[in-house]
Enzyme design. Structure first.
Site, PDB file in Angstrom:
ATOM      1  N   TYR A   1     -11.730  -1.072   2.452  1.00 51.42           N
ATOM      2  CA  TYR A   1     -10.377  -1.598   2.722  1.00 51.42           C
ATOM      3  C   TYR A   1     -10.050  -2.684   3.625  1.00 51.42           C
ATOM      4  O   TYR A   1     -11.077  -2.964   4.529  1.00 51.42           O
ATOM      5  CB  TYR A   1      -9.679  -0.200   3.422  1.00 51.42           C
ATOM      6  CG  TYR A   1      -9.706   1.206   2.812  1.00 51.42           C
ATOM      7  CD1 TYR A   1      -9.030   1.551   1.954  1.00 51.42           C
ATOM      8  CD2 TYR A   1     -10.794   1.994   3.043  1.00 51.42           C
ATOM      9  CE1 TYR A   1      -8.852   2.743   1.101  1.00 51.42           C
ATOM     10  CE2 TYR A   1     -10.941   3.206   2.529  1.00 51.42           C
ATOM     11  CZ  TYR A   1      -9.904   3.832   1.450  1.00 51.42           C
ATOM     12  OH  TYR A   1      -9.857   4.599   0.855  1.00 51.42           O
TER      13      TYR A   1
ATOM     14  N   ARG B   1      -5.458   5.556   8.425  1.00 53.51           N
ATOM     15  CA  ARG B   1      -4.434   5.780   9.309  1.00 53.51           C
ATOM     16  C   ARG B   1      -4.941   6.363  10.563  1.00 53.51           C
ATOM     17  O   ARG B   1      -4.443   6.285  11.601  1.00 53.51           O
ATOM     18  CB  ARG B   1      -3.544   6.896   8.713  1.00 53.51           C
ATOM     19  CG  ARG B   1      -2.668   6.555   7.361  1.00 53.51           C
ATOM     20  CD  ARG B   1      -1.446   7.424   7.091  1.00 53.51           C
ATOM     21  NE  ARG B   1      -2.297   8.552   6.153  1.00 53.51           N
ATOM     22  CZ  ARG B   1      -1.877   9.682   6.232  1.00 53.51           C
ATOM     23  NH1 ARG B   1      -0.958  10.049   7.078  1.00 53.51           N
ATOM     24  NH2 ARG B   1      -2.842  10.697   5.348  1.00 53.51           N
TER      25      ARG B   1
ATOM     26  N   ASP C   1       1.279   6.197  10.427  1.00 48.02           N
ATOM     27  CA  ASP C   1       1.461   4.921   9.911  1.00 48.02           C
ATOM     28  C   ASP C   1       3.238   4.323   9.855  1.00 48.02           C
ATOM     29  O   ASP C   1       3.650   5.412  10.646  1.00 48.02           O
ATOM     30  CB  ASP C   1       1.009   4.682   8.364  1.00 48.02           C
ATOM     31  CG  ASP C   1       2.018   5.855   7.386  1.00 48.02           C
ATOM     32  OD1 ASP C   1       2.985   6.042   7.849  1.00 48.02           O
ATOM     33  OD2 ASP C   1       1.329   6.253   6.319  1.00 48.02           O
TER      34      ASP C   1
ATOM     35  N   ASP D   1      -2.299   6.671  -0.484  1.00 50.52           N
ATOM     36  CA  ASP D   1      -0.758   6.940  -0.267  1.00 50.52           C
ATOM     37  C   ASP D   1       0.212   5.898  -0.792  1.00 50.52           C
ATOM     38  O   ASP D   1      -0.421   4.768  -0.892  1.00 50.52           O
ATOM     39  CB  ASP D   1      -0.680   6.849   1.366  1.00 50.52           C
ATOM     40  CG  ASP D   1      -1.622   8.066   1.984  1.00 50.52           C
ATOM     41  OD1 ASP D   1      -1.921   9.358   1.271  1.00 50.52           O
ATOM     42  OD2 ASP D   1      -1.966   7.995   3.072  1.00 50.52           O
TER      43      ASP D   1
END
Length: 295
Positions: free
Chosen positions: A61, A167, A75, A33
């Site tokens: 991540y 998210r 988010d 994203d």
């Protein structure tokens, strides 16, 4: 492999790489994203044909979860839906909430995602105010560790299967704690065997566009398949799509056919008529290019 910056889409990266390398055949494996940065595996030339295999890899991540705020996109880029005081949440309580999402579980993808419903991406439907019920999907979080605790922010390192939405993980943890939560930042530090330390930013790629080979990696290094480097005569047969005798015992799964570090084909080892053979499944380099391959 590109170190994507915050604020641009994965498609933006592909478009810029096309311009830098003057190549049309460019794609990527595993969307990031705009809010996210880090490892984006960009595939050029014949490597685009192995995208589906690279997408199967697990991901790592580093993320920041902001407690007390819930948004429509899950988010901080989205519209705020609710705000709640979160100062009473302890690290122990947060750890307990995170622990529910270690291992295999069902996750409902966010409304703002590229998943398609009747041919339409969910994010386009969401922007038009159309609500769609999405079936939960099985995902796996192999590791989730708290790397920092500065309420209302928590910092996590997560290793997960493909298709796991960070998210949504942030949203669900915040919801379980009763205060809401959303993702504030995200960095992908690894995709399969490709790591952030080996990635290049787009500016570096542009500066070295005249000789980009030093910045590019063979997709063979990112595929979790056994490698097979046949003799030239056997290689020629494989690149014509022909089945050849396999010089060993039967193997499960896909096999990468390589010449040095160069990935040329993918195939499988099977038993046919009581003989163990190699069957090409995907040819990446046509046979006429074999004379150009440096062994």
């Amino acid at each position: 492999m590109v170190d994507k910056e915050v604020g641009i889409t994965s498609h933006d990266v592909v478009q810029r790489v096309r311009r830098i390398l003057s190549m049309r055949q460019v794609g990527h494996s595993g969307t990031l994203d705009p809010i996210a940065s880090g490892v984006l595996v960009v595939l050029v030339g014949s490597a685009t044909r192995v995208a589906q295999y690279l997408q199967e890899d697990d991901k790592e991540y580093h993320l920041t979860l902001l407690l007390g705020i819930e948004t429509d996109t899950q988010d901080v880029t989205g519209q705020t839906l609710s705000r709640m005081e979160a100062s009473h949440i302890t690290r122990d309580a947060f750890e307990t909430a995170v622990n529910r999402y270690r291992g295999e579980f069902l996750q409902i993808p966010p409304s703002y995602s590229a998943i398609k419903h009747n041919g339409q991406p969910l994010y386009k439907l969401a922007r038009r105010g159309i609500s769609v019920t999405v079936d939960p999907r099985k995902v796996t979080v192999y590791r989730a560790e708290i790397s920092g605790w500065e309420p209302p922010r928590a910092f996590l390192k997560v290793v997960c299967s493909k298709g796991t939405y960070m998210r949504t993980l942030c949203h669900d943890i915040g919801k379980d704690l009763g205060v809401g939560g959303c993702m504030e930042s995200l960095v992908r530090t690894r995709s399969g065997n490709f790591t952030l330390k080996d990635a290049v930013d787009l500016d570096s790629l542009a500066r070295d566009a005249a000789a980009p080979e030093s910045l590019l990696q063979s997709p063979a290094s990112g595929l979790p398949f056994e490698r097979y480097e046949p003799e030239d005569d056997v290689l020629a047969q494989i690149l014509m799509g022909r089945t050849v005798l396999w010089p060993g015992s039967e193997k499960a799964g896909m096999i990468s056919v390589v010449s040095g570090s160069r990935l040329l084909a993918l195939g499988e080892v099977v038993v046919k008529n009581e003989k163990t053979v190699f069957v090409p499944r995907r040819i990446l380099e046509p046979m006429e290019k074999t004379s150009q391959i440096k062994r």
